[in-house]
Design a protein around this motif. Structure first.
Motif, PDB file in Angstrom:
ATOM      1  N   ARG A  12      92.879  65.534 -36.126  1.00  0.00           N
ATOM      2  CA  ARG A  12      92.821  66.785 -36.886  1.00  0.00           C
ATOM      3  C   ARG A  12      92.298  67.914 -35.997  1.00  0.00           C
ATOM      4  NH1 ARG A  12      90.864  65.095 -42.968  1.00  0.00           N
ATOM      5  NH2 ARG A  12      91.660  62.959 -42.959  1.00  0.00           N
ATOM      6  N   PRO A  13      92.669  69.138 -36.288  1.00  0.00           N
ATOM      7  CA  PRO A  13      92.183  70.266 -35.481  1.00  0.00           C
ATOM      8  C   PRO A  13      90.655  70.292 -35.416  1.00  0.00           C
ATOM      9  CG  PRO A  13      93.928  70.979 -36.973  1.00  0.00           C
ATOM     10  CD  PRO A  13      93.599  69.566 -37.353  1.00  0.00           C
ATOM     11  N   GLY A  14      90.145  70.408 -34.205  1.00  0.00           N
ATOM     12  CA  GLY A  14      88.705  70.523 -34.015  1.00  0.00           C
ATOM     13  C   GLY A  14      87.951  69.213 -33.935  1.00  0.00           C
ATOM     14  N   GLU A  15      88.609  68.100 -34.132  1.00  0.00           N
ATOM     15  CA  GLU A  15      87.903  66.813 -34.089  1.00  0.00           C
ATOM     16  C   GLU A  15      87.570  66.428 -32.645  1.00  0.00           C
ATOM     17  OE1 GLU A  15      88.899  63.879 -37.717  1.00  0.00           O
ATOM     18  OE2 GLU A  15      90.531  64.077 -36.269  1.00  0.00           O
ATOM     19  N   ALA A  16      86.306  66.053 -32.386  1.00  0.00           N
ATOM     20  CA  ALA A  16      85.915  65.541 -31.070  1.00  0.00           C
ATOM     21  C   ALA A  16      86.020  64.023 -31.029  1.00  0.00           C
ATOM     22  CB  ALA A  16      84.489  65.977 -30.753  1.00  0.00           C
ATOM     23  N   THR A  17      85.602  63.356 -32.099  1.00  0.00           N
ATOM     24  CA  THR A  17      85.790  61.912 -32.259  1.00  0.00           C
ATOM     25  C   THR A  17      86.576  61.722 -33.546  1.00  0.00           C
ATOM     26  OG1 THR A  17      83.677  61.454 -31.161  1.00  0.00           O
ATOM     27  CG2 THR A  17      84.645  59.678 -32.444  1.00  0.00           C
ATOM     28  N   PRO A  18      87.901  61.689 -33.468  1.00  0.00           N
ATOM     29  CA  PRO A  18      88.738  61.717 -34.681  1.00  0.00           C
ATOM     30  C   PRO A  18      88.351  60.627 -35.680  1.00  0.00           C
ATOM     31  CG  PRO A  18      90.069  61.989 -32.706  1.00  0.00           C
ATOM     32  CD  PRO A  18      88.703  61.633 -32.238  1.00  0.00           C
ATOM     33  N   ILE A  19      88.408  60.986 -36.973  1.00  0.00           N
ATOM     34  CA  ILE A  19      88.057  60.024 -38.010  1.00  0.00           C
ATOM     35  C   ILE A  19      89.012  58.829 -37.983  1.00  0.00           C
ATOM     36  CG2 ILE A  19      89.419  61.226 -39.792  1.00  0.00           C
ATOM     37  CD1 ILE A  19      86.057  59.392 -40.325  1.00  0.00           C
ATOM     38  N   ALA A  20      90.277  59.056 -37.653  1.00  0.00           N
ATOM     39  CA  ALA A  20      91.231  57.935 -37.585  1.00  0.00           C
ATOM     40  C   ALA A  20      90.820  56.949 -36.486  1.00  0.00           C
ATOM     41  CB  ALA A  20      92.642  58.458 -37.323  1.00  0.00           C
ATOM     42  N   VAL A  21      90.337  57.479 -35.363  1.00  0.00           N
ATOM     43  CA  VAL A  21      89.872  56.612 -34.276  1.00  0.00           C
ATOM     44  C   VAL A  21      88.693  55.773 -34.735  1.00  0.00           C
ATOM     45  CG1 VAL A  21      88.772  56.624 -31.994  1.00  0.00           C
ATOM     46  CG2 VAL A  21      90.731  58.113 -32.450  1.00  0.00           C
TER      47      VAL A  21
END
Length: 481
Positions: free
Chosen positions: A456-465
């Motif tokens: 998602r835009p702005g994610e540093a550690t994506p929630i999906a990861v």
């Protein structure tokens, strides 16, 4: 293309860092780094063989029984020793207790808190997910006392947990009488009450009997409550079934031996069918690890080499890359139940394969099956019969201890010469799942599972990861033993 470095991760055991290449809002490539080296295999060289029972449980505080059982099995294999029936029952009970505690700890403390993050604040299920909020949710306050009461099993049978010395090649040092047998059944009954009232909202037998993905959907829809039903609703809303696909090759070393076969089968699931596991197909590739590389290439663990080389070319992890006949394999509860032919997991495999949702479901089904087995094993103990046998350790011998920890297949390989440990090699479950690339460029199971995950835009550690990584439940301290 942009590059993200995710980590260090919280709510995983040990240190983990992942480099992510992102294109068009999706992960194009992932590189998993285990940024720690420990050296237990070197510590063991030159020690008396039985010393392994003292050292290897210290590899990990949450998988310590698994490490003890694998070491005891390797020593027993070298001696040609087989525990008596009581000893086998108690070893199985102690290991199953640790694995059940691991599964439930993963569910309540590691995985579910991600659904209570602010990123999901707008979802219709966000209010219900607040129950699982990290450090402050009601679910943790209800679960932890139930876990503490259940783990009294460890005090009774193993002396303490972690790092017990009660698990031996020939059985267990602790013999129990009728009164202690009754206490054991009481601890198991206490866990059953928590599971049926809070976790499942249904009887263990009903959960263990679920035999298809459609049956699970119908079970979820009957609105009887329970934290597992909450997970099923949240995971559907978050699209977990579309995240983190597995490699298609799944392995299990087999778990909980009794008589002629283990309670959970040993084997390989490949292309929709189960086949035998060939130990000689296992080899460790060092091509992208900070390890000395053998001139002949990947070696089997029985002749394995573990020597650090911080200057190794093209390396990016302290983790080796185990391969099965040169292929990437996934291990864990999903693989274990698939190989064992559990009908619900087989049906989920047909519908959507291994993924972030189905890995968690497999663990919850396994808990129900294990508690039923605990009741059976405890009732089968005969206090007047032996619990442990001994015999001399040969001066020269080889042994392998291949078992199943909560996170998957764990193997210890032992080479004894002139009465001392000449070589000791370990492959942990997370070594399989979080391996780096190998000499042919194949990414490890988690590295491949992350490709295609949305950012998602702005994610540093994506929630999906985070969902995908935690669905494997990595134990990095075991990985870099």
């Amino acid at each position: 293309m942009t590059r993200l470095v995710a980590g260090p991760f919280n709510r995983v055991e040990g240190d983990l860092e992942i480099r992510l290449d992102v294109e068009d809002g999706r992960i194009a490539a992932a590189y998993v780094n285990s940024p720690l080296y420990r050296g237990f295999e070197q510590i063991l060289v030159g020690k008396a063989p039985a010393d392994a029972l003292v050292y290897v449980p210290r590899i990990c505080g949450i998988c310590s029984v698994s490490q003890s059982i694998a070491a005891a099995a390797a020593l027993a294999n070298a001696q040609g020793l087989r525990p008596p029936e009581n000893g086998a029952h108690l070893q199985n009970i102690v290991l199953a207790a640790e694995n059940i505690a691991d599964h439930l700890t993963h569910f309540y403390l590691f995985f579910m808190p991600d659904f209570a993050r602010g990123i999901y604040a707008g979802e219709p299920w966000a209010k219900a997910a607040a129950r699982f909020q990290a450090m402050g949710g009601d679910a943790q306050r209800e679960f932890l006392p139930a876990r503490a009461a259940f783990l009294r099993i460890m005090g009774l049978l193993a002396g303490h947990w972690p790092h017990t010395l009660g698990l031996q090649p020939g059985g267990t040092t602790r013999a129990i009488g009728r009164a202690e047998q009754t206490r054991l059944l009481g601890y198991i009954a206490g866990l059953r009450r928590f599971l049926e009232a809070t976790f499942y909202g249904d009887g263990l037998e009903a959960v263990a009997a679920l035999d298809s993905a459609d049956a699970l959907d119908a079970w979820e829809a009957d609105a009887s409550g329970g934290d597992l039903r909450a997970f099923l609703a949240f995971s559907r809303g978050a699209g977990l079934e579309r995240l983190g696909p597995g490699p298609g090759l799944y392995l299990s070393f087999g778990a909980y031996p009794l008589d002629s076969r283990p309670a959970f089968a040993r084997g390989v699931w490949d292309g929709g069918a189960t086949g035998p596991l060939r130990e000689e197909d296992i080899a460790e590739d060092h091509a992208r690890a900070w390890m000395v590389r053998a001139a002949e290439g990947p070696r089997p663990p029985s002749r394995g080499l573990t020597l650090p080389d911080a200057d190794a070319a093209d390396a990016y992890s302290w983790c080796k890359a185990p391969r099965l006949a040169g292929r990437v394999a996934e291990t864990g509860a999903f693989a274990r139940q698939l190989v064992d032919g559990q009908p619900l997991v087989m049906s989920l495999s047909t519908r959507s394969g291994s993924n972030a949702r189905n890995r968690v479901i497999a663990r919850t089904v396994e808990v129900a099956r294990l508690v039923l087995l605990l009741e059976r094993w405890t009732a089968a103990v005969r206090p007047d019969d032996p619990f442990c046998v001994t015999m001399p350790m040969p001066d020269d011998a080889r042994g392998a201890g291949m078992i199943e920890a909560a996170r998957g297949s764990l193997g210890h390989w032992l080479d004894i010469r002139k009465g001392r440990i000449f070589n000791y090699q370990i492959i942990a479950p997370t070594t399989w799942n979080f391996s780096p690339r190998d000499g042919s460029g194949q990414p490890g199971a988690c590295e491949a599972a992350l490709v295609g995950a949305p950012v998602r835009p702005g994610e540093a550690t994506p929630i999906a990861v985070q969902h995908i990584v935690r669905s494997f439940d990595p134990c990095m301290v075991c990985t870099v033993h």
